[in-house]
Motif scaffolding. Structure first.
Motif, PDB file in Angstrom:
ATOM      1  N   SER A   1       0.801  -1.228   0.000  1.00 55.95           N
ATOM      2  CA  SER A   1       0.000   0.000   0.000  1.00 55.95           C
ATOM      3  C   SER A   1       0.830   1.272   0.000  1.00 55.95           C
ATOM      4  CB  SER A   1      -0.934   0.008   1.228  1.00 55.95           C
ATOM      5  OG  SER A   1      -1.803  -1.098   1.197  1.00 55.95           O
ATOM      6  N   CYS A   2       2.083   1.185   0.441  1.00 54.70           N
ATOM      7  CA  CYS A   2       2.900   2.400   0.536  1.00 54.70           C
ATOM      8  C   CYS A   2       3.777   2.620  -0.690  1.00 54.70           C
ATOM      9  CB  CYS A   2       3.760   2.366   1.801  1.00 54.70           C
ATOM     10  SG  CYS A   2       5.177   1.252   1.712  1.00 54.70           S
ATOM     11  N   GLY A   3       3.619   1.772  -1.712  1.00 54.92           N
ATOM     12  CA  GLY A   3       4.390   1.959  -2.944  1.00 54.92           C
ATOM     13  C   GLY A   3       5.802   1.428  -2.861  1.00 54.92           C
ATOM     14  N   ALA A   4       6.059   0.475  -1.966  1.00 58.63           N
ATOM     15  CA  ALA A   4       7.398  -0.101  -1.833  1.00 58.63           C
ATOM     16  C   ALA A   4       7.792  -0.836  -3.110  1.00 58.63           C
ATOM     17  CB  ALA A   4       7.447  -1.064  -0.650  1.00 58.63           C
ATOM     18  N   THR A   5       9.059  -0.699  -3.504  1.00 62.22           N
ATOM     19  CA  THR A   5       9.557  -1.422  -4.670  1.00 62.22           C
ATOM     20  C   THR A   5       9.758  -2.887  -4.307  1.00 62.22           C
ATOM     21  OG1 THR A   5      11.891  -1.110  -4.119  1.00 62.22           O
ATOM     22  CG2 THR A   5      10.817   0.643  -5.387  1.00 62.22           C
ATOM     23  N   ILE A   6       9.965  -3.720  -5.328  1.00 63.77           N
ATOM     24  CA  ILE A   6      10.171  -5.140  -5.085  1.00 63.77           C
ATOM     25  C   ILE A   6      11.425  -5.362  -4.245  1.00 63.77           C
ATOM     26  CG2 ILE A   6      11.432  -5.511  -7.247  1.00 63.77           C
ATOM     27  CD1 ILE A   6       9.000  -7.991  -5.544  1.00 63.77           C
ATOM     28  N   HIS A   7      12.467  -4.549  -4.463  1.00 66.66           N
ATOM     29  CA  HIS A   7      13.692  -4.674  -3.670  1.00 66.66           C
ATOM     30  C   HIS A   7      13.412  -4.357  -2.198  1.00 66.66           C
ATOM     31  CE1 HIS A   7      15.351  -4.425  -7.715  1.00 66.66           C
ATOM     32  NE2 HIS A   7      16.528  -4.809  -7.241  1.00 66.66           N
ATOM     33  N   GLU A   8      12.630  -3.308  -1.955  1.00 62.50           N
ATOM     34  CA  GLU A   8      12.309  -2.921  -0.584  1.00 62.50           C
ATOM     35  C   GLU A   8      11.437  -3.968   0.101  1.00 62.50           C
ATOM     36  OE1 GLU A   8      12.432   1.951  -1.081  1.00 62.50           O
ATOM     37  OE2 GLU A   8      10.611   0.845  -1.591  1.00 62.50           O
ATOM     38  N   MET A   9      10.438  -4.462  -0.620  1.00 57.57           N
ATOM     39  CA  MET A   9       9.563  -5.484  -0.046  1.00 57.57           C
ATOM     40  C   MET A   9      10.350  -6.727   0.335  1.00 57.57           C
ATOM     41  SD  MET A   9       6.019  -5.330  -2.200  1.00 57.57           S
ATOM     42  CE  MET A   9       5.330  -6.581  -1.139  1.00 57.57           C
ATOM     43  N   ASN A  10      11.246  -7.138  -0.549  1.00 55.03           N
ATOM     44  CA  ASN A  10      11.974  -8.369  -0.299  1.00 55.03           C
ATOM     45  C   ASN A  10      13.003  -8.227   0.810  1.00 55.03           C
ATOM     46  OD1 ASN A  10      10.482  -9.716  -2.174  1.00 55.03           O
ATOM     47  ND2 ASN A  10      12.037  -9.737  -3.759  1.00 55.03           N
ATOM     48  N   CYS A  11      13.573  -7.048   0.968  1.00 54.53           N
ATOM     49  CA  CYS A  11      14.502  -6.813   2.070  1.00 54.53           C
ATOM     50  C   CYS A  11      13.807  -7.108   3.402  1.00 54.53           C
ATOM     51  CB  CYS A  11      15.005  -5.370   2.037  1.00 54.53           C
ATOM     52  SG  CYS A  11      16.018  -4.907   3.461  1.00 54.53           S
ATOM     53  N   VAL A  12      12.573  -6.646   3.522  1.00 54.04           N
ATOM     54  CA  VAL A  12      11.805  -6.879   4.756  1.00 54.04           C
ATOM     55  C   VAL A  12      11.394  -8.341   4.861  1.00 54.04           C
ATOM     56  CG1 VAL A  12       9.697  -6.301   6.020  1.00 54.04           C
ATOM     57  CG2 VAL A  12      10.982  -4.500   4.837  1.00 54.04           C
ATOM     58  N   ARG A  13      10.842  -8.884   3.781  1.00 51.70           N
ATOM     59  CA  ARG A  13      10.324 -10.250   3.831  1.00 51.70           C
ATOM     60  C   ARG A  13      11.414 -11.279   4.136  1.00 51.70           C
ATOM     61  NH1 ARG A  13       5.953 -10.343  -1.134  1.00 51.70           N
ATOM     62  NH2 ARG A  13       7.776  -9.812  -2.383  1.00 51.70           N
ATOM     63  N   LYS A  14      12.631 -11.029   3.627  1.00 54.07           N
ATOM     64  CA  LYS A  14      13.732 -11.958   3.912  1.00 54.07           C
ATOM     65  C   LYS A  14      14.006 -12.065   5.410  1.00 54.07           C
ATOM     66  CE  LYS A  14      16.290 -11.153  -0.393  1.00 54.07           C
ATOM     67  NZ  LYS A  14      17.526 -10.565  -0.956  1.00 54.07           N
ATOM     68  N   HIS A  15      13.837 -10.948   6.095  1.00 47.40           N
ATOM     69  CA  HIS A  15      14.178 -10.930   7.517  1.00 47.40           C
ATOM     70  C   HIS A  15      13.011 -11.318   8.418  1.00 47.40           C
ATOM     71  CE1 HIS A  15      17.616  -8.730   5.823  1.00 47.40           C
ATOM     72  NE2 HIS A  15      18.246  -9.297   6.823  1.00 47.40           N
ATOM     73  N   LEU A  16      11.902 -11.705   7.780  1.00 44.83           N
ATOM     74  CA  LEU A  16      10.759 -12.211   8.539  1.00 44.83           C
ATOM     75  C   LEU A  16      10.441 -13.647   8.138  1.00 44.83           C
ATOM     76  CD1 LEU A  16       8.403  -9.079   8.335  1.00 44.83           C
ATOM     77  CD2 LEU A  16       9.807  -9.806  10.281  1.00 44.83           C
TER      78      LEU A  16
ATOM     79  N   SER B   1      19.165 -12.367  -6.016  1.00 41.10           N
ATOM     80  CA  SER B   1      18.806 -12.323  -4.594  1.00 41.10           C
ATOM     81  C   SER B   1      17.451 -11.677  -4.357  1.00 41.10           C
ATOM     82  CB  SER B   1      19.881 -11.559  -3.809  1.00 41.10           C
ATOM     83  OG  SER B   1      19.906 -10.196  -4.191  1.00 41.10           O
ATOM     84  N   VAL B   2      16.887 -11.063  -5.391  1.00 38.87           N
ATOM     85  CA  VAL B   2      15.596 -10.388  -5.256  1.00 38.87           C
ATOM     86  C   VAL B   2      14.453 -11.250  -5.774  1.00 38.87           C
ATOM     87  CG1 VAL B   2      14.252  -8.357  -5.940  1.00 38.87           C
ATOM     88  CG2 VAL B   2      16.679  -8.124  -5.404  1.00 38.87           C
ATOM     89  N   ILE B   3      14.699 -12.042  -6.806  1.00 39.69           N
ATOM     90  CA  ILE B   3      13.645 -12.850  -7.417  1.00 39.69           C
ATOM     91  C   ILE B   3      13.106 -13.855  -6.404  1.00 39.69           C
ATOM     92  CG2 ILE B   3      13.057 -14.394  -9.312  1.00 39.69           C
ATOM     93  CD1 ILE B   3      15.631 -13.238 -10.728  1.00 39.69           C
ATOM     94  N   ALA B   4      11.792 -13.766  -6.127  1.00 40.94           N
ATOM     95  CA  ALA B   4      11.157 -14.620  -5.113  1.00 40.94           C
ATOM     96  C   ALA B   4      11.893 -14.541  -3.785  1.00 40.94           C
ATOM     97  CB  ALA B   4      11.056 -16.057  -5.603  1.00 40.94           C
ATOM     98  N   SER B   5      12.470 -13.379  -3.507  1.00 42.26           N
ATOM     99  CA  SER B   5      13.204 -13.117  -2.260  1.00 42.26           C
ATOM    100  C   SER B   5      14.433 -14.007  -2.079  1.00 42.26           C
ATOM    101  CB  SER B   5      12.286 -13.242  -1.045  1.00 42.26           C
ATOM    102  OG  SER B   5      11.282 -12.260  -1.078  1.00 42.26           O
ATOM    103  N   GLY B   6      15.000 -14.484  -3.191  1.00 41.03           N
ATOM    104  CA  GLY B   6      16.300 -15.149  -3.149  1.00 41.03           C
ATOM    105  C   GLY B   6      16.409 -16.329  -2.213  1.00 41.03           C
ATOM    106  N   THR B   7      15.556 -17.314  -2.370  1.00 41.00           N
ATOM    107  CA  THR B   7      15.543 -18.462  -1.454  1.00 41.00           C
ATOM    108  C   THR B   7      16.813 -19.306  -1.506  1.00 41.00           C
ATOM    109  OG1 THR B   7      14.389 -19.742  -3.137  1.00 41.00           O
ATOM    110  CG2 THR B   7      13.033 -18.662  -1.466  1.00 41.00           C
TER     111      THR B   7
END
Length: 442
Positions: free
Chosen positions: A154-169, A200-206
């Protein structure tokens, strides 16, 4: 050439881009050009996730010798679910995770943990995989992770920004899957849906080392103004990580990556190149416009119109050019301001039509913005296909294009104008594709 023919040309060029991203053929091409000695392993397992999981796993199970094929799981969004021989297919939600995806992630992690050193796990990754296999860290519930993902969207985060957070959760993202696969061998084939094809960004770099940190995740959440809106458990975990009380994601020097191979087998630029060839076959002069395309969708559209007003005359002055195709691809963002329905491609198309009228961009033109996956945002459409009469068609129904845009209701606007692009789920995902066709009066 009339307007209907221009529209058909745009749709045909768009389809050429989608065809070039065919995941089944991409997997086949990879093993034809880089043969893998499956006989070196006692068993070969398949883990596939993303919007192209079914097609990719179908190609893989055809290639792997039957006696060696072990467990095989494919997780995809509900729209792309299809039966695959010898593969367990699981449907899950995208872009917001759900319990089905959580259950699928647990199955994947179990398969990974039980793989033996003399076995191979073939990991098939495509766009959308990050949301499809949620596996929250201890102390964070799936619902709390969904809330976090929704705030980021909702805040317009880019895919890089979203994945940075999701990786750490997550226990599975940011190299987490590779950690569980070790000591078995991991060979990952990746279909890119991000602008720079950063693995490292695609699908949050599993299966890829992560160079982001807890501190970076916290900083961007504060910068986006959503830190205090996050669930307390999410903030607590990120702060514990920043303080060193929780282990960070695995980095490049981690020995778990010694038996991991990551191969890119498809991307947005491959599809853009295919669109160029399709446009040339239709006698268009092709011009690549600002690839990869990124930024706020409505602003990108407005800037493109202004650029065309200034630059197009230079292309057609004193030449014999009859048709020009401006082509690009990428991934824009949308900041939610209203409660409407749509997606970034429909918003870009509507904003382009409005800007074209405001800046008196005249002539015979067609603009298409579409998602290669066939699903744009919260709508059933792939995107929008607009022309110089789009705004008039909306106004003729006593609706305001500007008001609909401000309400993020591009789906309603384009449906009213008859300007939706409807392909259905395509079974692939290499981000978005944009096409502007212009016919001169020369």
């Amino acid at each position: 050439m009339n307007n209907a023919e221009l529209r058909q040309h745009a749709l045909g060029i768009f389809q050429a881009g989608i065809t070039a991203a065919n995941p089944y053929l991409a997997v086949k091409r990879h093993f034809e050009s880089s043969p893998l000695s499956f006989s070196s392993y006692q068993k070969v397992h398949i883990i596939a996730f993303g919007k192209a999981a079914c097609a990719m796993s179908n190609a893989a199970q055809e290639i792997i010798p039957a006696p060696l094929l072990g467990n095989a799981i494919a997780v995809t969004n509900y729209e792309n679910v299809s039966a695959v021989a010898h593969v367990e297919v699981i449907g899950a939600s995208h872009p917001l995770p759900d319990e089905q995806g959580f259950a699928a992630a647990k199955r994947i992690m179990s398969l990974a943990k039980h793989a033996k050193e003399d076995e191979l796990i073939l990991v098939l990754i495509s766009g959308g995989g990050s949301a499809l296999i949620p596996y929250p860290v201890t102390g964070v519930t799936l619902e709390e992770k969904i809330i976090t993902t929704n705030l980021l969207l909702s805040c317009g985060a880019t895919i890089h920004e979203m994945n940075c957070v999701r990786k750490h959760l997550s226990q599975i993202k940011g190299g987490g899957l590779a950690k569980f696969i070790a000591p078995a061998t991991c060979h990952a084939l990746i279909l890119s849906d991000v602008l720079d094809d950063e693995l490292s960004v695609i699908a949050s770099g599993t299966t890829v080392p992560d160079n982001t940190t807890f501190s970076e995740a916290i900083d961007l959440l504060k910068r986006k103004g959503i830190w205090l809106s996050l669930p307390a458990s999410v903030r607590k975990h990120l702060q514990q990580g920043e303080q060193g009380d929780v282990s960070d994601t695995p980095k490049a020097n981690d020995p778990i990556f010694n038996s991991v191979t990551n191969c890119l087998i498809g991307s947005n630029i491959v599809s853009v190149n295919a669109m160029q060839e399709a446009a040339k076959s239709l006698k268009y002069q092709t011009i690549l416009y600002q690839h990869p395309l990124c930024g706020e969708a409505r602003e990108v559209a407005r800037e493109w119109v202004i650029w065309l007003k200034n630059e197009l005359p230079h292309y057609i002055k004193n030449t014999s050019i009859k048709r020009i195709a401006f082509l690009t691809g990428g991934e824009t963002t949308v900041t939610l301001r209203g409660n409407g329905r749509g997606g970034r491609n429909q918003e870009m198309a509507l904003a382009f039509a409005i800007a074209a009228q405001e800046h008196a961009f005249e002539g015979k033109w067609i603009f298409l913005a579409g998602g290669s996956d066939g699903i744009d945002g919260t709508s059933p459409a792939a995107g929008g296909l607009v022309d110089a009469q789009t705004v008039s068609r909306i106004c003729a129904r006593d609706l305001s294009p500007h008001a609909l845009l401000e309400d993020n209701n591009s789906y309603c606007a384009l449906k009213t104008a008859g300007d939706l692009v409807l392909t259905g789920a395509t079974g692939t995902n290499v981000a978005d594709l944009q096409i502007l066709l212009f016919e001169t009066d020369n």
